[in-house]
Design an enzyme around this catalytic site. Structure first.
Site, PDB file in Angstrom:
ATOM      1  N   ASP A 138      -2.444 -12.146   5.458  1.00 52.85           N
ATOM      2  CA  ASP A 138      -3.478 -12.832   6.230  1.00 52.85           C
ATOM      3  C   ASP A 138      -4.794 -12.767   5.458  1.00 52.85           C
ATOM      4  OD1 ASP A 138      -4.820 -14.060   8.346  1.00 52.85           O
ATOM      5  OD2 ASP A 138      -5.196 -12.155   9.378  1.00 52.85           O
ATOM      6  N   ASP A 170      -6.542 -15.847   2.805  1.00 52.95           N
ATOM      7  CA  ASP A 170      -7.880 -16.404   3.036  1.00 52.95           C
ATOM      8  C   ASP A 170      -8.766 -16.219   1.806  1.00 52.95           C
ATOM      9  OD1 ASP A 170      -7.315 -17.290   5.570  1.00 52.95           O
ATOM     10  OD2 ASP A 170      -9.052 -16.334   6.510  1.00 52.95           O
ATOM     11  N   LYS A 194       0.881  -1.175   0.000  1.00 54.82           N
ATOM     12  CA  LYS A 194       0.000   0.000   0.000  1.00 54.82           C
ATOM     13  C   LYS A 194       0.919   1.225   0.000  1.00 54.82           C
ATOM     14  CE  LYS A 194      -4.103   1.863   0.204  1.00 54.82           C
ATOM     15  NZ  LYS A 194      -5.025   1.786  -0.954  1.00 54.82           N
ATOM     16  N   ASP A 199      -5.477  -3.206  -2.302  1.00 57.04           N
ATOM     17  CA  ASP A 199      -6.912  -3.158  -2.613  1.00 57.04           C
ATOM     18  C   ASP A 199      -7.161  -3.675  -4.024  1.00 57.04           C
ATOM     19  OD1 ASP A 199      -5.499  -0.924  -3.487  1.00 57.04           O
ATOM     20  OD2 ASP A 199      -7.060   0.536  -2.973  1.00 57.04           O
TER      21      ASP A 199
END
Ligand code: IPM
Ligand code: MG
Length: 367
Positions: A252, A256, A195, A228
């Site tokens: 993390d 997932d 980011k 994002d």
């Protein structure tokens, strides 16, 4: 005759059920190949809390210290849900293990066989050949472990909490190396996710990764993506990635997302590698399925053991240097599920269902 010394931490609910099958597969292949397995089983997670008063009992940690790797099951579940966040089985077992063994590199294969595309929430036309990517997540730095990490009461009486995101050049370079080595064994492409349009740590991350690859791996294709956008791209076209590589918290979340896109959690393995080397001159590592303890199906003998068996294969590859053997186990799992069509309930899609034990038996027949 090489001896493979590892700690077995089955954990809770389906953890012990699938672990039993992974150990049978390992025992079987060890006997065939003339390897000696030296493993002991210890409590962790809820089992640790119930029997020793904590999620990572001292005796379990001691066993891990005497071992070259940890084969981990799954921990947590409704029984321990009311405990304070810091004492929850998952957090209180996994985070200290990561810290104790400096398990800085989390490798999660995002593999979905062509035959299982129905298991993915993505439309089949987006993934006509299944999915084959890898997520590399930094696991011991960033906002998970950075100091200060506090909650205080301000003068006006309201509460304020602080987490700190910290990265050092050396931490970024060592995980960049893992991403590069992984890419070298596959499609030679690394997409580093950050980011950098907002975060200082990400600016350093991007600069360090760029310089490191230019210096050490100029032949690999390195790209960068904001997190994002990466979350969107993963859902739009996962196979545009080869190696997806990122810091702790972004990893993390993205890992997932990747797991759900890849369909059944019962097929997802992972490796977490430490710094330095074990007695085999390989990284110490913790190997665990990504699926969790599945309390709803525990005790019925129906859980899919593939993720645990594939995690054991990763242990052979990374901590014991037995790459060919690991590949044979992976090929046997693939053949069992695809060619033979042997399916546990989570991947059955209308086919007959087998139980945990039958699935492992079928895999052993293919070994
Ligand atoms: C994971 C888990 C852990 C994490 C939790 C249990 C602390 O979600 O391995 O991804 O967030 O790292
Ligand atoms: Mg997670």
């Amino acid at each position: 005759m090489p001896t493979l010394t590892f700690a077995v931490l089955p954990g809770d609910y389906i953890g012990p059920e699938v672990m039993t099958e992974a150990l049978r597969v390992l025992d079987y292949i060890a006997a065939k190949e003339g390897l000696t397995l030296s493993y002991a089983i210890a409590d962790v997670g809820g089992a640790g809390i119930d029997r020793h008063g904590k999620a990572l009992p001292d005796s379990t940690l001691e066993l891990c210290r005497r071992s070259d790797a940890i084969l981990f099951g799954s921990v947590g579940g409704p029984k321990w849900e009311k405990l304070p966040p810091n004492d929850q089985p998952e957090r209180a077992a996994l985070l200290p293990l990561r810290k104790a063994f400096s398990l800085f590199a989390n490798i999660r294969p995002g593999l979905l066989y062509k035959d299982l595309v129905d298991a993915s929430p993505l439309k089949a036309e987006r993934i006509p050949n299944g999915i084959d990517i890898v997520c590399i997540r930094e696991l011991t730095g960033g906002i998970y472990f950075g100091q200060p990490k506090t909650t205080t009461t301000l003068e006006n009486g309201e509460q304020q909490a602080i987490d700190t995101m910290v990265y050092k050049t050396s931490e970024i370079e060592r995980i960049a190396e893992v991403a590069a080595v992984t890419a070298r064994s596959r499609g030679r492409r690394v997409c580093s996710v950050d980011k950098a349009n907002v975060l200082e740590t990400s600016v350093l991350w991007r600069r360090t990764v760029t310089e490191y690859f230019a210096r050490k791996h100029p032949d690999l294709a390195l790209t960068h993506m904001y997190v994002d956008n990466a979350a969107m791209q993963l859902a739009r076209d996962p196979n545009q990635f080869d190696v997806l590589f990122t810091e702790n918290m972004f990893g993390d979340i993205l890992s997932d997302e990747m797991a759900v896109i890849c369909g059944s959690l019962g097929m997802m393995s992972s490796a977490s590698l430490g710094v330095g080397s074990n007695s085999h001159g390989r990284p110490f590592g913790l190997y665990e399925p990504a699926g969790g303890t599945a309390p709803d199906i525990a005790g019925q003998g129906v859980a899919n053991p593939c993720a645990q068996i594939l995690s054991a294969a990763l242990m052979l590859r990374y901590s014991f240097g037995l790459d060919a053997l690991a590949s044979r186990i992976e090929a046997a799992v693939r053949k069992t599920v695809t060619v033979d069509g042997v399916r546990t309930g989570d991947i059955a899609f209308g086919r007959p269902r087998v139980g945990t034990r039958e699935m492992a038996d079928a895999i052993m027949r293919n070994l």
